[in-house]
Design a protein around this motif. Sequence first.
Motif, PDB file in Angstrom:
ATOM      1  N   MET A 249       0.806  -1.213   0.000  1.00 11.48           N
ATOM      2  CA  MET A 249       0.000   0.000   0.000  1.00 11.48           C
ATOM      3  C   MET A 249       0.842   1.266   0.000  1.00 11.48           C
ATOM      4  N   ALA A 250       2.047   1.215   0.545  1.00 13.38           N
ATOM      5  CA  ALA A 250       2.801   2.447   0.764  1.00 13.38           C
ATOM      6  C   ALA A 250       4.295   2.214   0.605  1.00 13.38           C
ATOM      7  N   GLU A 251       5.030   3.313   0.539  1.00  9.33           N
ATOM      8  CA  GLU A 251       6.490   3.314   0.535  1.00  9.33           C
ATOM      9  C   GLU A 251       6.956   3.991   1.813  1.00  9.33           C
ATOM     10  N   VAL A 252       8.041   3.477   2.394  1.00  7.88           N
ATOM     11  CA  VAL A 252       8.597   4.055   3.610  1.00  7.88           C
ATOM     12  C   VAL A 252       9.966   4.648   3.286  1.00  7.88           C
ATOM     13  N   HIS A 253      10.130   5.925   3.598  1.00  8.82           N
ATOM     14  CA  HIS A 253      11.370   6.646   3.340  1.00  8.82           C
ATOM     15  C   HIS A 253      12.012   7.075   4.652  1.00  8.82           C
ATOM     16  N   GLU A 254      13.325   7.161   4.623  1.00 11.54           N
ATOM     17  CA  GLU A 254      14.021   7.836   5.712  1.00 11.54           C
ATOM     18  C   GLU A 254      13.745   9.328   5.571  1.00 11.54           C
TER      19      GLU A 254
ATOM     20  N   VAL B 182      -1.656  13.150  -1.707  1.00 16.13           N
ATOM     21  CA  VAL B 182      -1.058  11.913  -1.204  1.00 16.13           C
ATOM     22  C   VAL B 182      -0.938  12.000   0.320  1.00 16.13           C
ATOM     23  N   PRO B 183      -1.607  11.134   1.067  1.00 14.45           N
ATOM     24  CA  PRO B 183      -1.473  11.161   2.528  1.00 14.45           C
ATOM     25  C   PRO B 183      -0.149  10.568   2.977  1.00 14.45           C
ATOM     26  N   PHE B 184       0.325  10.977   4.144  1.00 11.80           N
ATOM     27  CA  PHE B 184       1.579  10.460   4.689  1.00 11.80           C
ATOM     28  C   PHE B 184       1.492  10.374   6.195  1.00 11.80           C
ATOM     29  N   ILE B 185       2.361   9.527   6.769  1.00 10.54           N
ATOM     30  CA  ILE B 185       2.485   9.377   8.215  1.00 10.54           C
ATOM     31  C   ILE B 185       3.949   9.562   8.580  1.00 10.54           C
ATOM     32  N   VAL B 186       4.218  10.320   9.620  1.00 14.73           N
ATOM     33  CA  VAL B 186       5.578  10.505  10.128  1.00 14.73           C
ATOM     34  C   VAL B 186       5.712   9.655  11.386  1.00 14.73           C
ATOM     35  N   MET B 187       6.696   8.706  11.363  1.00 12.82           N
ATOM     36  CA  MET B 187       6.814   7.721  12.434  1.00 12.82           C
ATOM     37  C   MET B 187       8.208   7.749  13.048  1.00 12.82           C
TER      38      MET B 187
ATOM     39  N   ARG C 209      -7.465   3.857   5.001  1.00 11.84           N
ATOM     40  CA  ARG C 209      -6.605   2.904   5.704  1.00 11.84           C
ATOM     41  C   ARG C 209      -5.401   3.591   6.314  1.00 11.84           C
ATOM     42  N   LEU C 210      -4.756   4.492   5.560  1.00 12.19           N
ATOM     43  CA  LEU C 210      -3.577   5.172   6.085  1.00 12.19           C
ATOM     44  C   LEU C 210      -3.968   6.100   7.238  1.00 12.19           C
ATOM     45  N   LYS C 211      -5.127   6.761   7.094  1.00 15.25           N
ATOM     46  CA  LYS C 211      -5.595   7.620   8.174  1.00 15.25           C
ATOM     47  C   LYS C 211      -5.898   6.799   9.417  1.00 15.25           C
ATOM     48  N   ARG C 212      -6.510   5.608   9.239  1.00 17.18           N
ATOM     49  CA  ARG C 212      -6.822   4.746  10.371  1.00 17.18           C
ATOM     50  C   ARG C 212      -5.551   4.277  11.055  1.00 17.18           C
ATOM     51  N   GLU C 213      -4.505   3.967  10.259  1.00 20.28           N
ATOM     52  CA  GLU C 213      -3.235   3.558  10.856  1.00 20.28           C
ATOM     53  C   GLU C 213      -2.681   4.665  11.744  1.00 20.28           C
ATOM     54  N   ALA C 214      -2.716   5.917  11.239  1.00 20.52           N
ATOM     55  CA  ALA C 214      -2.194   7.039  12.027  1.00 20.52           C
ATOM     56  C   ALA C 214      -2.991   7.202  13.308  1.00 20.52           C
ATOM     57  N   GLN C 215      -4.320   7.122  13.207  1.00 27.36           N
ATOM     58  CA  GLN C 215      -5.163   7.307  14.390  1.00 27.36           C
ATOM     59  C   GLN C 215      -4.973   6.174  15.397  1.00 27.36           C
ATOM     60  N   SER C 216      -4.852   4.909  14.889  1.00 25.86           N
ATOM     61  CA  SER C 216      -4.723   3.764  15.784  1.00 25.86           C
ATOM     62  C   SER C 216      -3.400   3.815  16.538  1.00 25.86           C
ATOM     63  N   ALA C 217      -2.292   3.993  15.792  1.00 26.19           N
ATOM     64  CA  ALA C 217      -0.968   3.955  16.422  1.00 26.19           C
ATOM     65  C   ALA C 217      -0.699   5.196  17.248  1.00 26.19           C
ATOM     66  N   ALA C 218      -1.265   6.348  16.845  1.00 26.58           N
ATOM     67  CA  ALA C 218      -1.000   7.585  17.589  1.00 26.58           C
ATOM     68  C   ALA C 218      -1.552   7.510  19.004  1.00 26.58           C
TER      69      ALA C 218
END
Length: 628
Positions: free
Chosen positions: A22-27, A92-97, A55-64
């Motif tokens: 679903m996504a790409e993870v970058h440094e 394009v949505p993104f999550i900062v982890m 889905r990406l928004k739900r991931e951010a909300q769940s893990a946050a």
Amino acid sequence: MSEPKVLSGRYEVRALLGRGGMAEVHEGVDNRLGRRVAIKLLRSDLARDPSFHTRLKREAQSAAGLNHPGIVSVYDSGEEEFVESGGSSVSVPFIVMEYVEGQTLREVLNEHGTLTVDEALNVIAGVLAPLEYSHRNGIVHRDIKPANVMLTPEGDIKVMDFGIARALKDNSGLTQTQSVVGTAQYLSPEQARGEVVDARSDLYSTACLLYELLAGRPPFVGDSQLAVAYQHVGETPQPPSFFNQSIPPAVDRLLLHALLKDRDARYQDAYTFREDVLAARDGRPMSFEDDVEATQAYPMMAPPMTAPMAHAAEAEPAPETGPVSTIMSNQEERQPQKRSRAWVWIGSIFVLLALAAVALWVYEINKPEPIVQVEVTDVADMDADEAEAALIQQGLRVDRDEKYSAEVDEGKAIETDPPGGQRVEKDSVVKLIISSGPESVKVPDVSGKTEEEARKVINDAKLQAGTHISQNSPDVEKGVVIETKPGDGQEVDVDSNVDLVVSSGMVEVPDVTGQTAEEACKTLEGDEYQLTCKTEEVETDEHDEKKVFEQSATGGSEVKQGSEITVKVAKKPPEPSPSIPSIPGGIPTAPGDDDGGDEDDKDDKDKKDKDSMGGGLFDDWSEGIIGN
């Protein structure tokens, strides 16, 4: 070389770390705080599908909402506009982890093969600890697999990717298309059947992960995802020792229990599963088996002979094989000795029994009281007093604490620690967490700041800078905040939207027609408009004198701040000069110009005529005309 992409004016996107379905993870680097981060960007080919945004928004909300050392932290999320090769833009949505050094368990398995039994059990214990925390907070991961577990160089375990996580209370369907969510090799039977999942589904997937760490393969494999899903529903897995003979029987029993098809029969919570993993590692009995069963699983050894028994064996003479007389003789000689020794051993046994009885009596009077355990009642959403009473009725002591919550009404119970359903000793202390309602903050005063500055101040105050509202203003510079809605100083919930009213740099011109020049200029140049007034008099008899009948910018139109407005004021035109009327018969000749009496008679006649027409008025007028 092109400049790196910066998201939200803050997060600099650097090297690609990995790709998923679903996504790409970058440094990345957070330029504001100067720290390394991992940035998860939705793949551009999926960016136009709203379901992947969700889905990406739900991931951010769940893990946050999860703060645990075993769960990869989420710092921020947002959306960024990207311009595609065709020139069109896409959001394009993104999550900062949190950036985590190390390898996924998938990479470890691919590079090093299976783990030792102790290593595998320690890893799974490290996975179950954050799962216990997330389940206690109402979040089911739904996609536990080797690729979603990180192993750091220090040996720490990190669970990540809550992309398809779902709240325990969310009973909605798995997907809009009714497709199965998760990875087939690690699906629980209820997931494969398309049923609603709960925490026990995560535990089944964790058991599949442990199986692969030990056996080098998942419990079920097949030619297709559907074939694997069918096996999860209808087939019993081989014990992992079938593929790796070094696995002890206790681990076989642990895994076969964790992989039972009926979710009510397998592990019910992550805490119990983790305790059994550690018990299997340490050689202790597990929760689903009693001591007898655990003992029978190992080879039985003959009990050692006690000292009296050993001596008795030594004292027993070996049978003799000689003539009958010799045997009889030997028996007669030994009989008294055997009787005496028998009484010695009988006495010894009585003494031992007496000592045992005394020891048992001493133990009974000194043994500790049996430990009584109770199951903590689930008091979520109960009134505070009602929840405390329910816990006290179970024989527990209650320690109240308060916590902000936007989901639970003020004065109601949020949870307990230990959580509801967990067994604890009677008379132990249970912390009861009561909701104090949503956390509230005061809206900061950002008037006079630029919109960018105001948004930062609002976001730093735990609020969300909302809609830009443009408003005309005579004195606030364009782009500067006039006020906020709600107004500054008002108490609002944390994360509430605060809209910004920003100056447009324009002024709406008032309608001053019908006013005097003085009144019109006073209106235009007053505090409400602060425009420049210029008057211009125009001669006209079509409008009221000294009243404004026209203005250079019509009423209701918008002009820049301080603009000059010209108003036209009606001025009365001058009176027109009287015109000379025509005289019938021409202009009369002056007296004295005639030549004879006839003319005199004519003058007399004319005089009479004049008198009949008005006399002196006509004389005055005619004399004036002739005189001139």
